[in-house]
Design a protein around this motif. Structure first.
Motif, mmCIF file in Angstrom:
data_model
loop_
_atom_site.group_PDB
_atom_site.id
_atom_site.type_symbol
_atom_site.label_atom_id
_atom_site.label_comp_id
_atom_site.label_asym_id
_atom_site.label_seq_id
_atom_site.Cartn_x
_atom_site.Cartn_y
_atom_site.Cartn_z
ATOM 1 N N GLY A 1 3.051 -1.593 3.933
ATOM 2 C CA GLY A 1 3.364 -0.434 3.116
ATOM 3 C C GLY A 1 4.373 -0.723 2.024
ATOM 4 N N ASP A 2 4.309 0.095 0.991
ATOM 5 C CA ASP A 2 5.217 -0.009 -0.147
ATOM 6 C C ASP A 2 6.384 0.948 0.075
ATOM 7 O OD1 ASP A 2 6.548 -0.068 -2.554
ATOM 8 O OD2 ASP A 2 4.760 0.193 -3.795
ATOM 9 N N PRO A 3 7.582 0.458 0.333
ATOM 10 C CA PRO A 3 8.716 1.355 0.585
ATOM 11 C C PRO A 3 9.122 2.181 -0.627
ATOM 12 C CG PRO A 3 9.441 -0.929 0.456
ATOM 13 C CD PRO A 3 7.948 -0.963 0.455
ATOM 14 N N ALA A 4 8.564 1.893 -1.794
ATOM 15 C CA ALA A 4 8.867 2.668 -2.998
ATOM 16 C C ALA A 4 7.799 3.717 -3.287
ATOM 17 C CB ALA A 4 9.010 1.735 -4.203
ATOM 18 N N ARG A 5 6.798 3.841 -2.409
ATOM 19 C CA ARG A 5 5.728 4.846 -2.621
ATOM 20 C C ARG A 5 5.467 5.582 -1.320
ATOM 21 N NH1 ARG A 5 0.157 3.229 -4.880
ATOM 22 N NH2 ARG A 5 0.513 1.276 -3.750
ATOM 23 N N ILE A 6 6.391 6.442 -0.943
ATOM 24 C CA ILE A 6 6.289 7.166 0.316
ATOM 25 C C ILE A 6 6.076 8.648 0.038
ATOM 26 C CG2 ILE A 6 7.519 7.875 2.394
ATOM 27 C CD1 ILE A 6 8.920 5.153 2.333
ATOM 28 N N LEU B 1 0.823 -1.206 0.000
ATOM 29 C CA LEU B 1 0.000 0.000 0.000
ATOM 30 C C LEU B 1 0.863 1.266 0.000
ATOM 31 C CD1 LEU B 1 -2.508 -1.120 2.779
ATOM 32 C CD2 LEU B 1 -2.791 -1.315 0.292
ATOM 33 N N ALA B 2 0.308 2.331 -0.573
ATOM 34 C CA ALA B 2 0.977 3.629 -0.531
ATOM 35 C C ALA B 2 1.126 4.082 0.919
ATOM 36 C CB ALA B 2 0.183 4.659 -1.321
ATOM 37 N N VAL C 1 5.264 17.678 -5.889
ATOM 38 C CA VAL C 1 4.952 18.432 -4.680
ATOM 39 C C VAL C 1 3.546 19.010 -4.762
ATOM 40 C CG1 VAL C 1 5.538 20.469 -3.292
ATOM 41 C CG2 VAL C 1 7.364 19.020 -4.212
ATOM 42 N N LEU C 2 2.797 18.858 -3.685
ATOM 43 C CA LEU C 2 1.520 19.544 -3.467
ATOM 44 C C LEU C 2 1.785 20.560 -2.354
ATOM 45 C CD1 LEU C 2 -1.935 17.761 -3.005
ATOM 46 C CD2 LEU C 2 -1.327 19.820 -1.767
ATOM 47 N N ILE C 3 1.501 21.836 -2.607
ATOM 48 C CA ILE C 3 1.908 22.882 -1.665
ATOM 49 C C ILE C 3 0.843 23.967 -1.602
ATOM 50 C CG2 ILE C 3 3.201 24.161 -3.447
ATOM 51 C CD1 ILE C 3 5.270 24.825 -1.261
ATOM 52 N N GLY C 4 0.692 24.593 -0.442
ATOM 53 C CA GLY C 4 -0.273 25.674 -0.339
ATOM 54 C C GLY C 4 -0.337 26.261 1.050
ATOM 55 N N SER C 5 -1.343 27.114 1.243
ATOM 56 C CA SER C 5 -1.500 27.841 2.506
ATOM 57 C C SER C 5 -2.971 28.177 2.680
ATOM 58 C CB SER C 5 -0.668 29.128 2.489
ATOM 59 O OG SER C 5 -1.140 30.013 1.476
ATOM 60 N N THR C 6 -3.305 28.760 3.812
ATOM 61 C CA THR C 6 -4.640 29.319 4.000
ATOM 62 C C THR C 6 -4.598 30.791 3.591
ATOM 63 O OG1 THR C 6 -4.395 30.121 6.271
ATOM 64 C CG2 THR C 6 -4.905 27.786 5.986
ATOM 65 N N LEU D 1 13.608 18.243 1.508
ATOM 66 C CA LEU D 1 13.393 18.253 0.060
ATOM 67 C C LEU D 1 14.559 18.906 -0.666
ATOM 68 C CD1 LEU D 1 11.439 17.810 -2.380
ATOM 69 C CD2 LEU D 1 10.515 20.094 -1.885
ATOM 70 N N ALA D 2 15.198 19.882 -0.027
ATOM 71 C CA ALA D 2 16.297 20.615 -0.650
ATOM 72 C C ALA D 2 17.629 19.878 -0.595
ATOM 73 C CB ALA D 2 16.446 21.987 0.026
ATOM 74 N N LEU D 3 17.699 18.753 0.119
ATOM 75 C CA LEU D 3 18.949 18.006 0.215
ATOM 76 C C LEU D 3 19.222 17.226 -1.070
ATOM 77 C CD1 LEU D 3 18.684 16.554 3.837
ATOM 78 C CD2 LEU D 3 20.141 18.438 3.069
ATOM 79 N N PRO D 4 20.478 17.044 -1.426
ATOM 80 C CA PRO D 4 20.796 16.281 -2.645
ATOM 81 C C PRO D 4 20.260 14.853 -2.618
ATOM 82 C CG PRO D 4 22.730 17.474 -1.872
ATOM 83 C CD PRO D 4 21.686 17.603 -0.794
ATOM 84 N N HIS D 5 20.136 14.268 -1.423
ATOM 85 C CA HIS D 5 19.684 12.884 -1.319
ATOM 86 C C HIS D 5 18.217 12.781 -0.908
ATOM 87 C CE1 HIS D 5 21.335 14.082 2.635
ATOM 88 N NE2 HIS D 5 20.357 13.340 3.144
ATOM 89 N N ALA D 6 17.405 13.802 -1.183
ATOM 90 C CA ALA D 6 15.991 13.785 -0.777
ATOM 91 C C ALA D 6 15.257 12.560 -1.304
ATOM 92 C CB ALA D 6 15.297 15.062 -1.260
ATOM 93 N N ALA D 7 15.576 12.139 -2.539
ATOM 94 C CA ALA D 7 14.868 10.999 -3.124
ATOM 95 C C ALA D 7 15.146 9.703 -2.390
ATOM 96 C CB ALA D 7 15.240 10.857 -4.599
ATOM 97 N N GLU D 8 16.194 9.647 -1.572
ATOM 98 C CA GLU D 8 16.411 8.465 -0.743
ATOM 99 C C GLU D 8 15.389 8.381 0.391
ATOM 100 O OE1 GLU D 8 20.350 8.480 0.792
ATOM 101 O OE2 GLU D 8 21.306 8.783 -1.166
ATOM 102 N N LEU D 9 14.789 9.525 0.730
ATOM 103 C CA LEU D 9 13.935 9.607 1.912
ATOM 104 C C LEU D 9 12.458 9.494 1.580
ATOM 105 C CD1 LEU D 9 15.771 12.609 3.623
ATOM 106 C CD2 LEU D 9 16.202 10.158 3.925
ATOM 107 N N PHE D 10 12.030 10.062 0.455
ATOM 108 C CA PHE D 10 10.607 10.036 0.100
ATOM 109 C C PHE D 10 10.448 10.268 -1.393
ATOM 110 C CE2 PHE D 10 11.768 14.169 1.955
ATOM 111 C CZ PHE D 10 11.473 15.044 0.916
ATOM 112 N N ASP D 11 9.211 10.011 -1.871
ATOM 113 C CA ASP D 11 8.936 10.040 -3.306
ATOM 114 C C ASP D 11 8.015 11.181 -3.721
ATOM 115 O OD1 ASP D 11 10.257 7.376 -3.850
ATOM 116 O OD2 ASP D 11 8.747 6.796 -2.377
ATOM 117 N N ARG D 12 7.193 11.686 -2.793
ATOM 118 C CA ARG D 12 6.305 12.824 -3.041
ATOM 119 C C ARG D 12 6.238 13.642 -1.766
ATOM 120 N NH1 ARG D 12 1.790 8.590 -5.108
ATOM 121 N NH2 ARG D 12 2.810 8.004 -7.079
#
Length: 519
Positions: A209-214, A133-134, A332-337, A230-241
């Motif tokens: 959980g699916d470790p490839a869909r985090i 699962l995601a 990325v999904l991003i926003g504010s109130t 997200l700004a780190l060079p290795h961000a993709a090692e940590l999460f996917d979205r």
């Protein structure tokens, strides 16, 4: 003032508007018998609880307790345990003080005593099927000084019911996690979160959980820290979205970020070093921070706890790194109130203390063009000077940087950029003049309008249709990578969430952003 001591039970207490305490994680109807769910992670076996088709595994360590020799040091791996660990109740919370009285009625505090608070909580469908699962990992907010994954507003059952493995993370707060000391790694709380995300990659398969869909999701300070990751060079090692809700995209220069640490050291009569702070109990650091913060104005720019540029966790100002191309391979999904400022300025009464002169001086100090203020006044003819100033500050801290970030990823010349989706939450709460304040969207995103936390902010009659729309969009992004509205482009589409359930506005209120300083 550190607030009342937690009662001596493992679940701790939640303190809110009434001042009463209720057990956290002790809801009725939860099975704790021999049929309780079980799982095995690298450190050992865990036994959770099951309710309404959802299995919960709470307070699983992803790192060793950050005390003793491990205090003010990077997170260390958790120790193994024998037998089966009881994962049926929320664990210890990071040292913190309750919110000040003006905010305590809207923002409750969970207090659970103990040192073992670098933990995660997992919600997963009891009937998980054969396919992985995601995964959604949530990082709470609280100005880097408060907050807990045990708040009722952050219950992950609503996501688990849609076939998602939901994980919430706790991390070091205040000076324990963000002190700026010469001989201590900066931004330890961010390093905690990185360790938690690596734990999720390794261990989430044990919960279906699916470790490839985090997907990671952060709110407020939690979005700020995830922006740094997200700004780190290795961000993709940590999460996917990534989902970033109402979080600043920046860190402060070291000297500015260190102001609170220096003030606390001065008040306590210790050196701003590891040895100096290690000689002080965590509760004393919390109390000193609360006393210093009590005299600060929301608009006064006094010392605060903030991300500091420098070190492994935040080597560069995150927004600068992102504009230069970092993280572009991650959707990325991003926003504010639309009225973030109202939570900080309305309950405290600060909004009413701003005069036309205050507004004019603040505009000049921040180098905001007069035409920006005029644009706000044209659109809000009845607004007070404090409301205009609050709106300009919201735009400078959030809307303008979000727009710059999204624009940088929509550049047609950037072939490798992943999509970006931008939203704005506009529904106005009838409670206490809060309107569309900071944090108001959480009850809708979690589809939890009936929780005490959501009612405190939005009242008992929040539109369920809006909760349906927002929760459905977040689920779709986690599961399929698309929330269901037009991705960001040069047309600047913003999904405006209001009582109508949501609609697209193109480049809304752009005249209020044009000319704002970029620093």
């Amino acid at each position: 003032m550190t607030g009342p001591t937690s009662p001596p039970h493992s679940a701790g207490a939640v303190r809110g508007a009434s001042g009463r305490s209720r057990p956290a994680g002790t809801e009725s109807g939860i099975s704790r018998d021999a049929d309780a769910p079980h799982a095995a992670v690298s450190s050992g076996a865990v036994r959770g609880v099951s309710e309404d088709g959802i299995d919960r595994f709470l307070a699983i360590p992803y790192a060793a307790p950050p005390v003793g020799e491990r205090r003010f040091r990077p997170p260390a791996p958790p120790g193994a345990w024998d037998g089966e660990r009881d994962a049926s109740a929320f664990g210890a919370t990071a040292p913190q003080a309750p919110y000040p009285p003006a905010l305590a009625g809207y923002l409750p505090t969970v207090e659970v005593a103990g040192d073992d608070f670098l933990t995660v909580n997992v919600w997963t469908p009891a009937d998980r099927g054969a396919e992985p699962l995601a995964v959604l990992v949530f990082v709470h907010g609280g100005a880097l000084t408060r907050g807990s994954a045990a708040l009722t507003a952050y219950d992950g059952a609503s996501f688990a019911r849609h076939g998602i493995v939901f994980v919430s993370v706790q991390y070091r707060l205040g000076q324990e996690g963000f002190a700026v000391l010469d001989d201590v790694p900066q931004n330890l709380g961010v390093l905690d979160q990185e360790a938690a995300l690596r734990w999720v990659r390794r261990e989430v398969a044990a919960f279906g959980g699916d470790p490839a869909r985090i997907t990671v999701m952060g709110h407020s300070a939690g979005a700020n820290t995830l922006t740094a990751l997200l700004a780190l060079p290795h961000a993709a090692e940590l999460f996917d979205r990534a989902i970033l809700q109402s979080g600043p995209l920046v860190a402060h220069k070291r000297d500015k970020a260190a102001r609170m640490t220096r003030e606390i050291a001065k008040r306590l009569g210790v050196e701003p070093t590891r040895a100096g702070f290690d000689s002080v109990a965590p509760s004393e650091l919390v109390q000193a921070h609360a006393l210093i913060s009590a005299g600060a104005s929301p608009l006064g720019g006094g010392p605060s706890v903030a991300l500091a540029v420098g070190g492994d966790a935040v080597p560069l100002n995150p927004l600068d790194a992102l504009l230069a191309g970092a993280g572009r391979g991650i959707p990325v999904l991003i926003g504010s109130t639309s009225e973030e400022y109202r939570l900080w300025l309305v309950p405290s009464g600060a909004v009413n203390r701003v005069t036309r002169l205050t507004l004019a001086l603040a505009r000049l100090a921040a180098r905001v063009p007069a035409r920006v203020v005029r644009a706000h006044r044209r659109r809000r003819s009845a607004a007070s000077p404090g409301e205009i100033l609050g709106q300009v500050v919201t735009d400078m801290l959030l809307r303008a940087p979000i727009t710059r970030f999204a624009d940088s990823r929509a550049d047609a010349a950037v072939a490798d950029a992943s999509p970006t989706w931008v939203y704005e939450f506009r529904w106005r709460s009838p409670v206490g003049g809060l309107g569309a304040a900071h944090g108001m969207e959480l009850g809708f995103v979690f589809d939890g309008l009936g929780t005490a936390d959501a009612i405190a902010l939005g009242g008992p009659d929040g539109p369920q249709a809006l909760a349906d729309a927002m929760h459905r969009a977040w689920v779709a992004f986690v599961v399929d990578g698309n929330p269901g509205w037009e991705a960001w482009s040069r047309r600047r589409p913003v999904q405006a969430f209001d009582a109508d359930g949501g609609h697209i506005d193109y480049a809304p209120r752009q005249d209020e952003l044009d000319g704002l300083p970029t620093r």
